[in-house]
Design a protein around this motif. Structure first.
Motif, PDB file in Angstrom:
ATOM      1  N   ARG A 390      43.620  27.756 -14.742  1.00  0.00           N
ATOM      2  CA  ARG A 390      42.643  26.829 -15.319  1.00  0.00           C
ATOM      3  C   ARG A 390      42.479  27.162 -16.800  1.00  0.00           C
ATOM      4  N   TRP A 391      43.419  26.722 -17.585  1.00  0.00           N
ATOM      5  CA  TRP A 391      43.424  27.054 -19.002  1.00  0.00           C
ATOM      6  C   TRP A 391      42.321  26.299 -19.733  1.00  0.00           C
ATOM      7  N   LEU A 392      41.809  26.935 -20.782  1.00  0.00           N
ATOM      8  CA  LEU A 392      40.817  26.298 -21.645  1.00  0.00           C
ATOM      9  C   LEU A 392      41.521  25.659 -22.835  1.00  0.00           C
ATOM     10  N   ALA A 393      41.355  24.362 -22.972  1.00  0.00           N
ATOM     11  CA  ALA A 393      41.929  23.665 -24.125  1.00  0.00           C
ATOM     12  C   ALA A 393      40.932  23.699 -25.281  1.00  0.00           C
ATOM     13  N   LEU A 394      41.417  24.007 -26.489  1.00  0.00           N
ATOM     14  CA  LEU A 394      40.580  24.094 -27.683  1.00  0.00           C
ATOM     15  C   LEU A 394      40.558  22.741 -28.395  1.00  0.00           C
ATOM     16  N   HIS A 395      39.353  22.290 -28.771  1.00  0.00           N
ATOM     17  CA  HIS A 395      39.206  20.967 -29.365  1.00  0.00           C
ATOM     18  C   HIS A 395      38.545  21.041 -30.738  1.00  0.00           C
ATOM     19  N   ASN A 396      38.944  20.107 -31.609  1.00  0.00           N
ATOM     20  CA  ASN A 396      38.295  19.842 -32.904  1.00  0.00           C
ATOM     21  C   ASN A 396      38.294  21.047 -33.841  1.00  0.00           C
ATOM     22  N   GLY A 397      39.319  21.856 -33.771  1.00  0.00           N
ATOM     23  CA  GLY A 397      39.429  22.954 -34.718  1.00  0.00           C
ATOM     24  C   GLY A 397      38.922  24.291 -34.221  1.00  0.00           C
ATOM     25  N   THR A 398      38.567  24.394 -32.948  1.00  0.00           N
ATOM     26  CA  THR A 398      38.174  25.689 -32.389  1.00  0.00           C
ATOM     27  C   THR A 398      39.317  26.685 -32.576  1.00  0.00           C
ATOM     28  N   SER A 399      38.983  27.905 -32.996  1.00  0.00           N
ATOM     29  CA  SER A 399      40.020  28.887 -33.315  1.00  0.00           C
ATOM     30  C   SER A 399      39.682  30.237 -32.699  1.00  0.00           C
ATOM     31  N   PHE A 400      40.583  31.217 -32.905  1.00  0.00           N
ATOM     32  CA  PHE A 400      40.392  32.573 -32.401  1.00  0.00           C
ATOM     33  C   PHE A 400      40.151  33.532 -33.562  1.00  0.00           C
ATOM     34  N   ASP A 401      39.318  34.550 -33.297  1.00  0.00           N
ATOM     35  CA  ASP A 401      39.082  35.606 -34.274  1.00  0.00           C
ATOM     36  C   ASP A 401      38.751  36.880 -33.501  1.00  0.00           C
ATOM     37  N   VAL A 402      38.323  37.929 -34.219  1.00  0.00           N
ATOM     38  CA  VAL A 402      38.051  39.223 -33.590  1.00  0.00           C
ATOM     39  C   VAL A 402      36.962  39.083 -32.536  1.00  0.00           C
ATOM     40  N   GLY A 403      37.156  39.753 -31.388  1.00  0.00           N
ATOM     41  CA  GLY A 403      36.217  39.673 -30.283  1.00  0.00           C
ATOM     42  C   GLY A 403      35.025  40.595 -30.431  1.00  0.00           C
ATOM     43  N   HIS A 404      34.211  40.679 -29.370  1.00  0.00           N
ATOM     44  CA  HIS A 404      32.934  41.386 -29.448  1.00  0.00           C
ATOM     45  C   HIS A 404      33.095  42.886 -29.619  1.00  0.00           C
ATOM     46  N   ASP A 405      34.191  43.476 -29.132  1.00  0.00           N
ATOM     47  CA  ASP A 405      34.353  44.925 -29.239  1.00  0.00           C
ATOM     48  C   ASP A 405      35.418  45.315 -30.259  1.00  0.00           C
ATOM     49  N   TRP A 406      35.854  44.359 -31.076  1.00  0.00           N
ATOM     50  CA  TRP A 406      36.820  44.575 -32.154  1.00  0.00           C
ATOM     51  C   TRP A 406      38.202  44.983 -31.654  1.00  0.00           C
ATOM     52  N   SER A 407      38.414  44.923 -30.346  1.00  0.00           N
ATOM     53  CA  SER A 407      39.724  45.298 -29.821  1.00  0.00           C
ATOM     54  C   SER A 407      40.489  44.097 -29.292  1.00  0.00           C
ATOM     55  N   GLY A 408      39.848  42.942 -29.250  1.00  0.00           N
ATOM     56  CA  GLY A 408      40.504  41.745 -28.749  1.00  0.00           C
ATOM     57  C   GLY A 408      40.068  40.540 -29.556  1.00  0.00           C
ATOM     58  N   TYR A 409      40.174  39.370 -28.943  1.00  0.00           N
ATOM     59  CA  TYR A 409      39.880  38.135 -29.640  1.00  0.00           C
ATOM     60  C   TYR A 409      38.727  37.393 -28.975  1.00  0.00           C
ATOM     61  N   GLY A 410      38.137  36.495 -29.747  1.00  0.00           N
ATOM     62  CA  GLY A 410      37.113  35.598 -29.258  1.00  0.00           C
ATOM     63  C   GLY A 410      37.315  34.231 -29.875  1.00  0.00           C
ATOM     64  N   MET A 411      36.630  33.227 -29.333  1.00  0.00           N
ATOM     65  CA  MET A 411      36.715  31.882 -29.895  1.00  0.00           C
ATOM     66  C   MET A 411      35.657  31.698 -30.977  1.00  0.00           C
ATOM     67  N   VAL A 412      35.995  30.919 -31.987  1.00  0.00           N
ATOM     68  CA  VAL A 412      35.091  30.640 -33.100  1.00  0.00           C
ATOM     69  C   VAL A 412      34.831  29.137 -33.146  1.00  0.00           C
ATOM     70  N   PHE A 413      33.528  28.769 -33.178  1.00  0.00           N
ATOM     71  CA  PHE A 413      33.128  27.364 -33.217  1.00  0.00           C
ATOM     72  C   PHE A 413      32.375  27.093 -34.517  1.00  0.00           C
ATOM     73  N   ASP A 414      32.504  25.880 -35.033  1.00  0.00           N
ATOM     74  CA  ASP A 414      31.880  25.558 -36.322  1.00  0.00           C
ATOM     75  C   ASP A 414      30.443  25.087 -36.191  1.00  0.00           C
ATOM     76  N   GLY A 415      29.939  24.931 -34.968  1.00  0.00           N
ATOM     77  CA  GLY A 415      28.567  24.491 -34.783  1.00  0.00           C
ATOM     78  C   GLY A 415      28.368  23.006 -34.966  1.00  0.00           C
ATOM     79  N   VAL A 416      29.460  22.267 -35.162  1.00  0.00           N
ATOM     80  CA  VAL A 416      29.365  20.820 -35.364  1.00  0.00           C
ATOM     81  C   VAL A 416      29.930  20.079 -34.155  1.00  0.00           C
ATOM     82  N   ASP A 417      31.252  20.212 -33.953  1.00  0.00           N
ATOM     83  CA  ASP A 417      31.863  19.494 -32.839  1.00  0.00           C
ATOM     84  C   ASP A 417      32.937  20.299 -32.122  1.00  0.00           C
ATOM     85  N   ASP A 418      33.086  21.583 -32.461  1.00  0.00           N
ATOM     86  CA  ASP A 418      34.087  22.414 -31.787  1.00  0.00           C
ATOM     87  C   ASP A 418      33.664  22.696 -30.345  1.00  0.00           C
ATOM     88  N   TYR A 419      34.647  22.737 -29.444  1.00  0.00           N
ATOM     89  CA  TYR A 419      34.375  23.147 -28.065  1.00  0.00           C
ATOM     90  C   TYR A 419      35.696  23.450 -27.373  1.00  0.00           C
TER      91      TYR A 419
END
Length: 466
Positions: A390-419
């Motif tokens: 069940r993959w998560l599709a990224l929409h409207n420019g959602t991207s990846f950046d450093v995760g919560h423990d700095w050892s992996g990645y997390g998703m980044v949302f712009d607060g406008v229309d990313d999801y």
């Protein structure tokens, strides 16, 4: 040579000489009368105690056999090596701090080891003057709790084969009568056994010994309250050795045990206090404890009812799912869905059901239906690590950046229309479920973290309220 004016030498006695002496003449000229008492040197430490147990034998260089089990108490005896010992300290780590009195130089303790595997009981002796011996330890091995002796998922999906036994080389379930399968009944993407009052399953003989402690469990979902419905039974000649299921006359979940395998007999019942809800998944566990001659019914992991048991009798016939043998006839045909049938050759307790013990998962272990850590992405999607794809599709420019423990990645949302969203349903919201995620606020504004869409609105949303 001592001075003729010096006091006579002090007599030295062994530590074990503590009682009243009837007579004693010393060459130094000191006479002790029958009422004289001699005590050990108050500055001398007592000898450490000797520890023994028949329930948990001590490991030696020749053997170290596991005994008992998690949650199983054992008797441990602490024996003093000196007559003036008045107490013992004991504990599962050193230095021991739990003090108990010594009675005639002995303390008998009923102790439950903290878990399975290798353990040591530490102890030391305390004399009348408060002197404490060195610490000794008694090493032994607690036997691991046995896993299920049989089990059938009764669901077809990426993680299960519906009728196969989860125990290697164990008997498979054989369908009888009219058996069906319901899609998405408990888990999305899974077909679950669905009986309409005319079907059942059997697994042959010898699955469990009903003269000893045993337990059975299953997820159940009742469709019709007009008739009795039995979930699990073990046949004798005339009766099933237990009845665990729904009793229509009382509108209750029940655990029933017939006293004899005869046409006429009495019953012992454990009856749940709450009425049954149609269409609701419920976890039932029936635990038969032959050490205490008690039967316990657990509903959703909580002890619901208990009853005293009569003398055990051997049910050597079919192990069955979905009906019961009553006075030589099959009856109480189940009407509803069934899943995750499990059989144990020991009495279960609540901890086995909701928390798990040793390396055994709890019976109510939640099914992981989606897991995304964002360390692996492909083609604008986050890979599902749960095995359900069940993959998560990224929409409207959602991207990846450093995760919560700095050892992996997390998703980044712009607060406008990313999801990000899955292509379809992940779980049923009419059953119990849990959502969790790490989140970080970068702007002081309202936003949603997690949600599950319905036709008109989200069934649940996890939000940040600025």
């Amino acid at each position: 040579m001592p001075s003729p004016h010096a006091p006579p030498p002090t007599p030295r006695l062994a530590r074990r000489t503590t009682g009243v002496l009837t007579s004693l003449l010393l060459s130094a000229g000191l006479v002790l009368t029958p009422t004289s008492a001699v005590h050990a040197d108050p500055l001398e430490r007592p000898n450490p105690p000797v520890i023994s147990s028949t329930d948990y034998p001590e490991c030696t260089t020749e053997s170290c056999e596991a005994a008992g089990g998690t949650g199983v108490a054992g008797t441990f005896v602490l024996q003093a090596m000196d007559d003036d010992v008045v107490a013992f300290d004991h504990g599962w780590s050193g230095p021991p701090i739990n003090r108990v009195p010594a009675v005639n130089g002995t303390a008998t303790l009923e102790l439950t080891p903290p878990g399975y595997g290798g353990w040591s009981l530490y102890a030391r002796a305390v004399d009348a003057d408060g002197n404490v011996s060195s610490t000794v330890y008694y090493s032994f091995v607690v036997d691991r709790l046995s896993p299920p002796v049989a089990g059938w998922d009764l669901e077809s999906g990426p993680h299960s084969v519906p009728l196969a036994n989860i125990v290697p080389n164990g008997p498979a379930l054989v369908p009888g009568g009219e058996t069906g399968w319901a899609a998405d009944a408990r888990l999305i993407g899974v077909d679950t056994a669905d009986l309409d009052g005319a079907g059942h399953f059997t697994a042959g003989t010898g699955v469990v010994d009903t003269t000893r402690s045993f337990s059975v469990a299953a997820w159940v979902n009742l469709s019709d309250k007009s008739t009795d419905g039995n979930v699990i039974g073990v046949d004798g000649e005339n009766m099933s050795a237990l009845y665990v299921g729904y009793l229509a006359a009382l509108d209750r979940w029940v655990l029933g045990v017939p006293h004899t395998d005869t046409q006429r007999h009495r019953w012992s019942y454990a009856i749940a206090p709450e009425a049954v809800t149609v269409g609701q998944w419920t976890h039932l566990t029936a635990s038969v404890d032959r050490e205490t001659d008690t039967a316990s019914l657990y509903v959703n992991g909580e002890l619901s009812a208990q009853t005293a048991l009569p003398e055990a009798w051997a049910a050597t016939g079919e192990f069955r799912v979905g009906n019961a043998l009553y006075r030589g006839e099959l009856t109480a045909h189940w009407n509803g869905r069934l899943a995750a049938v499990r059989v144990y050759d020991r009495a279960l307790i609540a901890e086995d059901i909701v928390r798990g013990r040793d390396d055994n998962r709890p019976l109510m272990w939640p099914a992981l239906t989606g897991h995304w850590n964002f360390d692996n992405d492909c083609c604008g999607e986050a890979i599902d690590l749960s095995g359900w794809d069940r993959w998560l599709a990224l929409h409207n420019g959602t991207s990846f950046d450093v995760g919560h423990d700095w050892s992996g990645y997390g998703m980044v949302f712009d607060g406008v229309d990313d999801y990000a969203a899955t292509a379809g349903q992940v779980l049923r919201t009419d059953n119990s479920f849990t959502l969790s995620a790490w989140a970080r606020v970068d702007a002081d504004t309202d936003f949603g973290v997690l949600g599950i869409e319905g036709a008109e609105q989200s069934a649940i949303s996890v939000d940040y309220d600025a």
